[in-house]
Design a protein around this motif. Structure first.
Motif, PDB file in Angstrom:
ATOM      1  N   ALA A   1      11.539  -3.637   5.229  1.00  0.00           N
ATOM      2  CA  ALA A   1      10.368  -2.742   5.243  1.00  0.00           C
ATOM      3  C   ALA A   1      10.749  -1.397   5.856  1.00  0.00           C
ATOM      4  O   ALA A   1      10.373  -0.330   5.344  1.00  0.00           O
ATOM      5  N   ARG A   2      11.503  -1.422   6.932  1.00  0.00           N
ATOM      6  CA  ARG A   2      11.931  -0.172   7.572  1.00  0.00           C
ATOM      7  C   ARG A   2      12.845   0.636   6.648  1.00  0.00           C
ATOM      8  O   ARG A   2      12.734   1.870   6.569  1.00  0.00           O
ATOM      9  N   LEU A   3      13.743  -0.056   5.969  1.00  0.00           N
ATOM     10  CA  LEU A   3      14.658   0.633   5.060  1.00  0.00           C
ATOM     11  C   LEU A   3      13.898   1.311   3.928  1.00  0.00           C
ATOM     12  O   LEU A   3      14.155   2.490   3.613  1.00  0.00           O
ATOM     13  N   MET A   4      12.951   0.594   3.337  1.00  0.00           N
ATOM     14  CA  MET A   4      12.173   1.202   2.258  1.00  0.00           C
ATOM     15  C   MET A   4      11.343   2.380   2.782  1.00  0.00           C
ATOM     16  O   MET A   4      11.217   3.416   2.114  1.00  0.00           O
ATOM     17  N   GLY A   5      10.791   2.229   3.973  1.00  0.00           N
ATOM     18  CA  GLY A   5      10.028   3.333   4.556  1.00  0.00           C
ATOM     19  C   GLY A   5      10.898   4.538   4.840  1.00  0.00           C
ATOM     20  O   GLY A   5      10.531   5.680   4.534  1.00  0.00           O
ATOM     21  N   ALA A   6      12.079   4.293   5.420  1.00  0.00           N
ATOM     22  CA  ALA A   6      12.983   5.399   5.748  1.00  0.00           C
ATOM     23  C   ALA A   6      13.491   6.092   4.494  1.00  0.00           C
ATOM     24  O   ALA A   6      13.606   7.327   4.440  1.00  0.00           O
ATOM     25  N   ALA A   7      13.811   5.320   3.450  1.00  0.00           N
ATOM     26  CA  ALA A   7      14.299   5.914   2.207  1.00  0.00           C
ATOM     27  C   ALA A   7      13.235   6.808   1.574  1.00  0.00           C
ATOM     28  O   ALA A   7      13.545   7.898   1.072  1.00  0.00           O
ATOM     29  N   HIS A   8      11.989   6.368   1.589  1.00  0.00           N
ATOM     30  CA  HIS A   8      10.926   7.144   0.955  1.00  0.00           C
ATOM     31  C   HIS A   8      10.449   8.320   1.807  1.00  0.00           C
ATOM     32  O   HIS A   8       9.753   9.206   1.290  1.00  0.00           O
ATOM     33  N   THR A   9      10.814   8.335   3.080  1.00  0.00           N
ATOM     34  CA  THR A   9      10.449   9.476   3.938  1.00  0.00           C
ATOM     35  C   THR A   9      11.663  10.355   4.238  1.00  0.00           C
ATOM     36  O   THR A   9      11.617  11.193   5.137  1.00  0.00           O
ATOM     37  N   HIS A  10      12.746  10.115   3.494  1.00  0.00           N
ATOM     38  CA  HIS A  10      13.952  10.952   3.567  1.00  0.00           C
ATOM     39  C   HIS A  10      14.569  10.955   4.970  1.00  0.00           C
ATOM     40  O   HIS A  10      15.112  11.967   5.418  1.00  0.00           O
ATOM     41  N   ASN A  11      14.510   9.812   5.640  1.00  0.00           N
ATOM     42  CA  ASN A  11      15.129   9.681   6.966  1.00  0.00           C
ATOM     43  C   ASN A  11      16.437   8.935   6.801  1.00  0.00           C
ATOM     44  O   ASN A  11      16.524   7.725   6.999  1.00  0.00           O
TER      45      ASN A  11
ATOM     46  N   ASN B   1       0.809  -1.220   0.000  1.00  0.00           N
ATOM     47  CA  ASN B   1       0.000   0.000   0.000  1.00  0.00           C
ATOM     48  C   ASN B   1       0.846   1.276   0.000  1.00  0.00           C
ATOM     49  O   ASN B   1       0.298   2.381   0.110  1.00  0.00           O
ATOM     50  N   ARG B   2       2.150   1.101  -0.113  1.00  0.00           N
ATOM     51  CA  ARG B   2       3.080   2.245  -0.144  1.00  0.00           C
ATOM     52  C   ARG B   2       2.885   3.151   1.076  1.00  0.00           C
ATOM     53  O   ARG B   2       2.965   4.372   0.979  1.00  0.00           O
ATOM     54  N   ASN B   3       2.641   2.530   2.213  1.00  0.00           N
ATOM     55  CA  ASN B   3       2.507   3.264   3.471  1.00  0.00           C
ATOM     56  C   ASN B   3       3.898   3.398   4.066  1.00  0.00           C
ATOM     57  O   ASN B   3       4.274   2.708   5.019  1.00  0.00           O
ATOM     58  N   TRP B   4       4.686   4.312   3.499  1.00  0.00           N
ATOM     59  CA  TRP B   4       6.094   4.438   3.866  1.00  0.00           C
ATOM     60  C   TRP B   4       6.307   4.909   5.302  1.00  0.00           C
ATOM     61  O   TRP B   4       7.196   4.386   5.984  1.00  0.00           O
ATOM     62  N   PRO B   5       5.544   5.872   5.810  1.00  0.00           N
ATOM     63  CA  PRO B   5       5.804   6.310   7.191  1.00  0.00           C
ATOM     64  C   PRO B   5       5.641   5.184   8.215  1.00  0.00           C
ATOM     65  O   PRO B   5       6.468   5.028   9.121  1.00  0.00           O
ATOM     66  N   GLU B   6       4.580   4.389   8.063  1.00  0.00           N
ATOM     67  CA  GLU B   6       4.379   3.308   9.030  1.00  0.00           C
ATOM     68  C   GLU B   6       5.384   2.176   8.792  1.00  0.00           C
ATOM     69  O   GLU B   6       5.830   1.527   9.741  1.00  0.00           O
ATOM     70  N   ALA B   7       5.759   1.949   7.543  1.00  0.00           N
ATOM     71  CA  ALA B   7       6.770   0.930   7.258  1.00  0.00           C
ATOM     72  C   ALA B   7       8.093   1.275   7.920  1.00  0.00           C
ATOM     73  O   ALA B   7       8.816   0.395   8.406  1.00  0.00           O
ATOM     74  N   ALA B   8       8.421   2.557   7.960  1.00  0.00           N
ATOM     75  CA  ALA B   8       9.703   2.994   8.529  1.00  0.00           C
ATOM     76  C   ALA B   8       9.825   2.668  10.011  1.00  0.00           C
ATOM     77  O   ALA B   8      10.943   2.562  10.538  1.00  0.00           O
ATOM     78  N   THR B   9       8.714   2.479  10.683  1.00  0.00           N
ATOM     79  CA  THR B   9       8.755   2.212  12.129  1.00  0.00           C
ATOM     80  C   THR B   9       8.154   0.854  12.469  1.00  0.00           C
ATOM     81  O   THR B   9       7.755   0.622  13.611  1.00  0.00           O
ATOM     82  N   LEU B  10       8.071  -0.036  11.497  1.00  0.00           N
ATOM     83  CA  LEU B  10       7.428  -1.333  11.713  1.00  0.00           C
ATOM     84  C   LEU B  10       8.113  -2.109  12.838  1.00  0.00           C
ATOM     85  O   LEU B  10       9.337  -2.230  12.876  1.00  0.00           O
ATOM     86  N   GLN B  11       7.303  -2.616  13.755  1.00  0.00           N
ATOM     87  CA  GLN B  11       7.790  -3.475  14.832  1.00  0.00           C
ATOM     88  C   GLN B  11       6.958  -4.756  14.815  1.00  0.00           C
ATOM     89  O   GLN B  11       5.751  -4.718  14.611  1.00  0.00           O
ATOM     90  N   SER B  12       7.594  -5.880  15.056  1.00  0.00           N
ATOM     91  CA  SER B  12       6.844  -7.119  15.197  1.00  0.00           C
ATOM     92  C   SER B  12       6.221  -7.166  16.583  1.00  0.00           C
ATOM     93  O   SER B  12       6.865  -6.803  17.578  1.00  0.00           O
TER      94      SER B  12
END
Length: 583
Positions: free
Chosen positions: A392-402, A361-372
């Motif tokens: 998932a965190r890496l892709m989220g962080a890359a797309h949110t410029h973190n 779903n390209r939910n990058w902000p939530e992917a960047a902080t995904l926890q099991s």
């Protein structure tokens, strides 16, 4: 014909119980039987009642009711109901401790060729079972040969790696099948051994094709044989071969309706062909059967097979754009705290189910902080599965410029890859390398280095194309070539993007994001016929979805809709679900 196995090879496993080949014992000692720690209890059936597992005929030398029980155990074995199969074979041993083939059944139940390698306890049990059986006097020649075949796998298990022993099993079953050409079971087990021995990096699928040819020749006259139908699915569980297994996939659940595994296994082929409705039906039945099994077996919590079905359900719902139903699988997963046994399937599902939902779903902000939610799970035992969360965190962080967060995930993925290499698991290390390279490519994009980003993304896609997915997963959490298409679209290169999407759709038919990306790219280059086709297919596939991509597809079709030209007929990888013959 290959030479028979040498005499020293046949005798060697007996050393496990300090017996020599000359010391044949009429009846195994009670101590030796107890040391095997055989499973006991009622056979659990969680499909249709009356033990409907297909039809198998395999005469053995044991008298009385052992023949009927052995037939049930063999049918369970063919459907990978390993624990229940062992119960049946153990029951024969308890009443007839001199029944040699019951020990063979125990050894086969602890091998499980297409799953994870046996544990040390399973290897010990299987080796002891083989040793006891082969110490029995006056073994019929055929049964002695069957025992020699499984002995080839257990020989030297403390010092010889699993793959080498799988190859030995393949060679031994080939000799068995050649020696007994009229023995259907020998031929079926040879086909299974071929698929089990296939290297995951062999994209020519030589062994799988050979296994498929063997089984396909038997299939027309043995439509209710659970092994033939089941192993056809495994042999052809690859993108280029899957359509060959579609008849078997649609038949298997009816052949063995009392098997929980038979409810799930057809979905492997449905996934390969993008048949999402059938996939969902298969895994809803599979999850229900797994829940039933956990309850009847007295499992505290959930059975690992249930989570395996949930991952396939998540994948299929996402491809139909059914976010509400997909989210329900994740929400339900978060209620699961205890699973037995803690296998690789559990680790994969805990990591992949939430990662899929966010990344698809390209939910990058939530992917960047995904926890099991499984914080106390032994993740270090499963580095490949753990890597999915960090990808998932890496892709989220890359797309949110973190950038700092992304770099931390890069370091963790490198650590996990090194750990897998240290464990000599090059295949899984390669899977992590694909994720790492993909993430670095998107970091390059954020850093304004498009050409370097494309080089990396193409390298990841090429590497993924050279490796086959493991059976535990319905598909990568995000296919690398689909990500390449996304990158090319972002760089305003729609011609190349369309080529990337179309190539990926051949490997992953009917993926929601692949169809949408292909329609978007085709529209940008002015190929209205292709854009119409991809958008229309997406709307048909995801008719109940509320995802915003469908609104964009409808707007395009409202303006550009036109009849599809005869020369622009649907390509092969989009035709399976629509063709009447496939239903």
């Amino acid at each position: 014909m290959k030479q028979p196995l040498p005499y020293w090879f046949l005798c060697l496993p007996l050393a496990l119980l300090s017996w020599s080949c000359s010391e044949k014992k009429a009846t195994p000692s009670r101590k030796a039987l107890n040391e095997m720690n055989l499973k006991a209890g009622k056979v659990i059936i969680c499909g249709l009642p009356d033990a409907q597992f297909g039809t198998v005929r395999f005469p053995i030398a044991c008298p009385g009711p052992a023949q009927e029980s052995f037939g049930l155990g063999l049918k369970l074995l063919h459907s990978f109901e390993y624990e229940e199969a062992e119960k049946v074979f153990a029951g024969i041993i308890r009443t007839q401790p001199t029944c040699a083939m019951a020990y063979w059944g125990v050894a086969m139940s602890n091998f499980h060729p297409l799953w994870a390698p046996p544990t040390e306890a399973e290897l010990q049990k299987g080796a002891k079972a083989v040793a006891i059986a082969r110490a029995l006097p006056q073994l019929p020649a055929r049964e002695a040969d069957y025992l020699a075949t499984i002995a080839a796998f257990y020989q030297d298990w403390p010092t010889v790696d699993h793959r080498t022993r799988c190859l030995r099993f393949e060679q031994a079953t080939e000799q068995l099948a050649q020696k007994y050409p009229d023995d259907k079971e020998a031929t079926v087990f040879y086909a299974l051994a071929l698929t089990a021995a296939a290297a995951p990096t062999d994209t020519t699928f030589t062994k799988q094709k050979k296994a498929g040819r063997i089984l396909a020749a038997l299939y027309p006259d043995n439509l209710n044989h659970p092994g033939i139908v089941h192993y056809l699915i495994h042999a052809y569980d690859t993108p280029t071969l899957a359509v060959r297994a579609l008849p078997a996939a649609r038949r298997y659940a009816a052949v063995a309706p009392s098997s929980a595994h038979a409810q799930h296994m057809p979905s492997h082929i449905f996934t390969r062909l993008g048949l999402w409705t059938e996939n969902i039906e298969s895994n809803l039945a599979s999850v229900a059967a797994a829940q039933c099994y956990a309850q009847q077996a007295g499992i505290k919590g959930h059975w690992d097979e249930e989570l395996h079905g949930l991952d396939y359900l998540m994948y299929a719902y996402l491809q139909k754009g059914e976010n509400r139903l997909a989210r329900q699988q994740w929400d339900y997963l978060q209620t699961i705290q205890q699973v037995e046994p803690l296998t690789f399937k559990v680790a994969y599902s805990f990591a992949a189910i939430p990662a899929r939902y966010l990344l698809e779903n390209r939910n990058w902000p939530e992917a960047a902080t995904l926890q099991s939610h499984a914080t106390d799970f032994p993740w270090e035992k499963f580095p490949w599965q753990k890597a999915i969360i960090h990808f998932a965190r890496l892709m989220g962080a890359a797309h949110t410029h973190n950038r700092p967060a992304a770099q931390a995930e890069v370091q963790e993925l490198r650590r996990l890859q090194a750990l897998l290499l240290q464990q000599k698991d090059a295949y899984k290390a390669t899977q992590v390398e694909i994720q790492l390279t993909s993430g670095l490519a998107w970091l390059d994009m954020q850093d304004g280095k498009p050409e370097q980003a494309l080089r990396r993304m193409r390298a990841a896609a090429d590497l993924e194309d050279r490796t086959e997915k493991p059976p535990v997963t319905p598909g990568e959490v995000l296919p690398a070539r689909e990500l390449l298409g996304d990158m090319l679209l972002q760089l305003h290169r729609p011609n190349e993007a369309l080529a990337a999407y179309e190539e990926d759709l051949r490997r992953h038919p009917n993926r929601f994001n692949g169809l949408y990306g292909a329609g978007l790219a085709a529209g940008q280059i002015g190929n209205e016929a292709k854009a119409n086709r991809y958008y229309q297919q997406l709307l048909t596939q995801a008719s109940g979805s509320t995802r915003p991509e469908l609104s964009a597809a409808r707007r395009f079709l409202a303006v550009h809709s036109q009849p599809t030209a005869a020369s622009d007929s649907p390509v092969r990888y989009t035709s399976y679900a629509a063709h009447p013959a496939s239903r």
